[in-house]
Motif scaffolding. Structure first.
Motif, mmCIF file in Angstrom:
data_model
loop_
_atom_site.group_PDB
_atom_site.id
_atom_site.type_symbol
_atom_site.label_atom_id
_atom_site.label_comp_id
_atom_site.label_asym_id
_atom_site.label_seq_id
_atom_site.Cartn_x
_atom_site.Cartn_y
_atom_site.Cartn_z
ATOM 1 N N ARG A 160 0.801 -1.228 0.000
ATOM 2 C CA ARG A 160 0.000 0.000 0.000
ATOM 3 C C ARG A 160 0.832 1.276 0.000
ATOM 4 N NH1 ARG A 160 -3.949 -1.389 4.767
ATOM 5 N NH2 ARG A 160 -3.215 -3.507 4.653
ATOM 6 N N ILE A 161 2.118 1.180 0.317
ATOM 7 C CA ILE A 161 2.979 2.356 0.256
ATOM 8 C C ILE A 161 3.609 2.385 -1.130
ATOM 9 C CG2 ILE A 161 5.034 3.494 1.164
ATOM 10 C CD1 ILE A 161 4.380 2.306 3.884
ATOM 11 N N PRO A 162 3.318 3.426 -1.922
ATOM 12 C CA PRO A 162 3.853 3.490 -3.288
ATOM 13 C C PRO A 162 5.374 3.593 -3.315
ATOM 14 C CG PRO A 162 2.113 5.124 -2.941
ATOM 15 C CD PRO A 162 2.442 4.542 -1.607
ATOM 16 N N ALA A 163 5.960 3.102 -4.393
ATOM 17 C CA ALA A 163 7.401 3.236 -4.611
ATOM 18 C C ALA A 163 7.761 4.713 -4.572
ATOM 19 C CB ALA A 163 7.785 2.629 -5.955
ATOM 20 N N GLY A 164 8.876 5.013 -3.945
ATOM 21 C CA GLY A 164 9.358 6.383 -3.859
ATOM 22 C C GLY A 164 9.024 7.087 -2.560
ATOM 23 N N LEU A 165 8.112 6.520 -1.758
ATOM 24 C CA LEU A 165 7.860 7.076 -0.431
ATOM 25 C C LEU A 165 8.811 6.380 0.533
ATOM 26 C CD1 LEU A 165 3.978 7.388 -0.130
ATOM 27 C CD2 LEU A 165 5.635 9.069 -0.914
ATOM 28 N N VAL A 166 9.659 7.152 1.191
ATOM 29 C CA VAL A 166 10.763 6.619 1.984
ATOM 30 C C VAL A 166 10.567 6.951 3.465
ATOM 31 C CG1 VAL A 166 13.270 6.676 2.310
ATOM 32 C CG2 VAL A 166 12.292 6.852 -0.002
ATOM 33 N N LEU A 167 10.595 5.916 4.290
ATOM 34 C CA LEU A 167 10.470 6.073 5.738
ATOM 35 C C LEU A 167 11.711 6.782 6.278
ATOM 36 C CD1 LEU A 167 9.346 2.412 6.303
ATOM 37 C CD2 LEU A 167 7.866 4.387 6.572
ATOM 38 N N ILE A 168 11.483 7.875 7.008
ATOM 39 C CA ILE A 168 12.635 8.577 7.579
ATOM 40 C C ILE A 168 12.562 8.729 9.091
ATOM 41 C CG2 ILE A 168 13.242 9.847 5.486
ATOM 42 C CD1 ILE A 168 11.989 12.341 6.868
ATOM 43 N N TYR A 169 11.353 8.536 9.660
ATOM 44 C CA TYR A 169 11.261 8.724 11.114
ATOM 45 C C TYR A 169 10.172 7.845 11.700
ATOM 46 C CZ TYR A 169 11.221 10.804 15.700
ATOM 47 O OH TYR A 169 11.309 10.977 17.054
ATOM 48 N N ASP A 170 10.524 7.119 12.757
ATOM 49 C CA ASP A 170 9.596 6.258 13.484
ATOM 50 C C ASP A 170 9.165 6.976 14.750
ATOM 51 O OD1 ASP A 170 8.247 4.248 14.830
ATOM 52 O OD2 ASP A 170 9.982 2.932 15.038
ATOM 53 N N TRP A 171 7.886 7.355 14.818
ATOM 54 C CA TRP A 171 7.336 8.041 15.978
ATOM 55 C C TRP A 171 7.012 7.071 17.108
ATOM 56 C CZ3 TRP A 171 6.978 13.288 16.265
ATOM 57 C CH2 TRP A 171 7.057 14.006 15.078
ATOM 58 N N GLY A 172 7.042 5.766 16.830
ATOM 59 C CA GLY A 172 6.592 4.765 17.779
ATOM 60 C C GLY A 172 5.124 4.489 17.533
ATOM 61 N N CYS A 173 4.604 3.462 18.169
ATOM 62 C CA CYS A 173 3.188 3.126 18.053
ATOM 63 C C CYS A 173 2.806 2.891 16.590
ATOM 64 C CB CYS A 173 2.338 4.229 18.691
ATOM 65 S SG CYS A 173 0.675 3.702 19.148
ATOM 66 N N THR A 174 3.735 2.319 15.816
ATOM 67 C CA THR A 174 3.592 2.024 14.380
ATOM 68 C C THR A 174 3.216 3.246 13.548
ATOM 69 O OG1 THR A 174 1.272 1.289 14.476
ATOM 70 C CG2 THR A 174 2.980 -0.394 14.841
ATOM 71 N N ILE A 175 3.724 4.406 13.925
ATOM 72 C CA ILE A 175 3.491 5.640 13.168
ATOM 73 C C ILE A 175 4.819 6.062 12.540
ATOM 74 C CG2 ILE A 175 2.756 8.052 13.286
ATOM 75 C CD1 ILE A 175 1.270 7.195 15.934
ATOM 76 N N TRP A 176 4.806 6.222 11.223
ATOM 77 C CA TRP A 176 6.005 6.600 10.481
ATOM 78 C C TRP A 176 5.772 7.869 9.688
ATOM 79 C CZ3 TRP A 176 10.906 4.694 10.124
ATOM 80 C CH2 TRP A 176 11.159 3.471 10.763
ATOM 81 N N SER A 177 6.794 8.690 9.574
ATOM 82 C CA SER A 177 6.802 9.801 8.634
ATOM 83 C C SER A 177 7.636 9.376 7.433
ATOM 84 C CB SER A 177 7.387 11.062 9.266
ATOM 85 O OG SER A 177 6.446 11.634 10.146
ATOM 86 N N LEU A 178 7.133 9.708 6.262
ATOM 87 C CA LEU A 178 7.779 9.341 5.005
ATOM 88 C C LEU A 178 7.978 10.589 4.166
ATOM 89 C CD1 LEU A 178 5.213 7.211 5.632
ATOM 90 C CD2 LEU A 178 6.369 5.986 3.825
ATOM 91 N N VAL A 179 9.066 10.610 3.398
ATOM 92 C CA VAL A 179 9.317 11.705 2.464
ATOM 93 C C VAL A 179 9.152 11.152 1.056
ATOM 94 C CG1 VAL A 179 11.835 11.383 2.416
ATOM 95 C CG2 VAL A 179 10.870 13.607 1.855
ATOM 96 N N ASP A 180 8.537 11.934 0.200
ATOM 97 C CA ASP A 180 8.253 11.520 -1.171
ATOM 98 C C ASP A 180 9.433 11.866 -2.069
ATOM 99 O OD1 ASP A 180 7.204 10.944 -3.658
ATOM 100 O OD2 ASP A 180 5.281 11.921 -3.265
ATOM 101 N N PHE A 181 10.207 10.853 -2.436
ATOM 102 C CA PHE A 181 11.354 11.048 -3.311
ATOM 103 C C PHE A 181 10.914 11.336 -4.744
ATOM 104 C CE2 PHE A 181 15.480 9.251 -1.368
ATOM 105 C CZ PHE A 181 15.151 9.709 -0.111
ATOM 106 N N ARG A 182 9.666 11.109 -5.082
ATOM 107 C CA ARG A 182 9.166 11.391 -6.427
ATOM 108 C C ARG A 182 8.939 12.883 -6.620
ATOM 109 N NH1 ARG A 182 3.882 7.950 -5.733
ATOM 110 N NH2 ARG A 182 3.875 9.491 -4.072
ATOM 111 N N ASP A 183 8.900 13.640 -5.530
ATOM 112 C CA ASP A 183 8.598 15.064 -5.539
ATOM 113 C C ASP A 183 9.851 15.841 -5.141
ATOM 114 O OD1 ASP A 183 7.681 17.642 -5.061
ATOM 115 O OD2 ASP A 183 6.146 17.061 -3.635
ATOM 116 N N PRO A 184 10.348 16.737 -5.998
ATOM 117 C CA PRO A 184 11.558 17.496 -5.648
ATOM 118 C C PRO A 184 11.427 18.292 -4.347
ATOM 119 C CG PRO A 184 11.009 17.803 -7.962
ATOM 120 C CD PRO A 184 9.865 17.047 -7.341
#
Length: 160
Positions: free
Chosen positions: A89-113
């Protein structure tokens, strides 16, 4: 805030922390090769001019090879390669950069400059409506927290 202002702000806050040294172009290129997308320019600059991860919220974002680890996660390319979402369900190019805990992640979109930010929690994925620079400044200053992230997805609750 411009990229230059974000870099200077994070450089100033990084002085108060023990962070890994900045990385060279080879480690960045290696991560991009594994991920299959070019890193947003701001993230490239931060890794090469400020530190190889560790800046941002709490214990800091993941670095590239040889950089800042977070828990059992050692770098963004390794985590990306291992596959953050077996359901696909997570598209290619979305990269996990931070784990908040409680299975919550922040991702940065490498497809977008501009590096648009996304949030993932237990298989649910939604855009945050902010860029990497806005996310980093917000998380570094405490104006953007896990509660703020979850406010955009009101069905998600987590005790933090």
């Amino acid at each position: 805030m411009t990229d230059d202002e974000v870099v200077e702000t994070l450089r100033a806050t990084a002085r108060a922390r023990t962070l890994p040294p900045p990385t060279g172009p080879d480690a960045i290129a290696e991560a991009e090769q594994v991920i299959g997308f070019r890193m947003p320019q701001l993230l490239r600059r931060l890794y090469s001019e400020v530190a190889n991860g560790g800046f941002g919220p709490d214990d800091g974002i993941l670095g590239v090879s040889g950089g800042h680890a977070q828990g059992n996660f050692y770098d963004i390319a390794e985590l990306y390669q291992d596959g953050p979402d077996p359901s696909g369900r997570i598209p290619a190019g979305l990269v996990l950069i931070y784990d908040w805990g409680c299975t919550i992640w922040s991702l940065v979109d490498f497809r977008d400059p501009a590096g648009r930010m996304w949030c993932n929690h237990q298989g649910e994925l939604w855009p945050q409506g902010i860029t990497l620079g806005e996310w980093l400044i917000g998380t570094s200053t405490g104006t953007l927290t896990v509660d703020t992230l979850l406010d955009s997805q009101p069905t998600v609750e987590c005790d933090q």
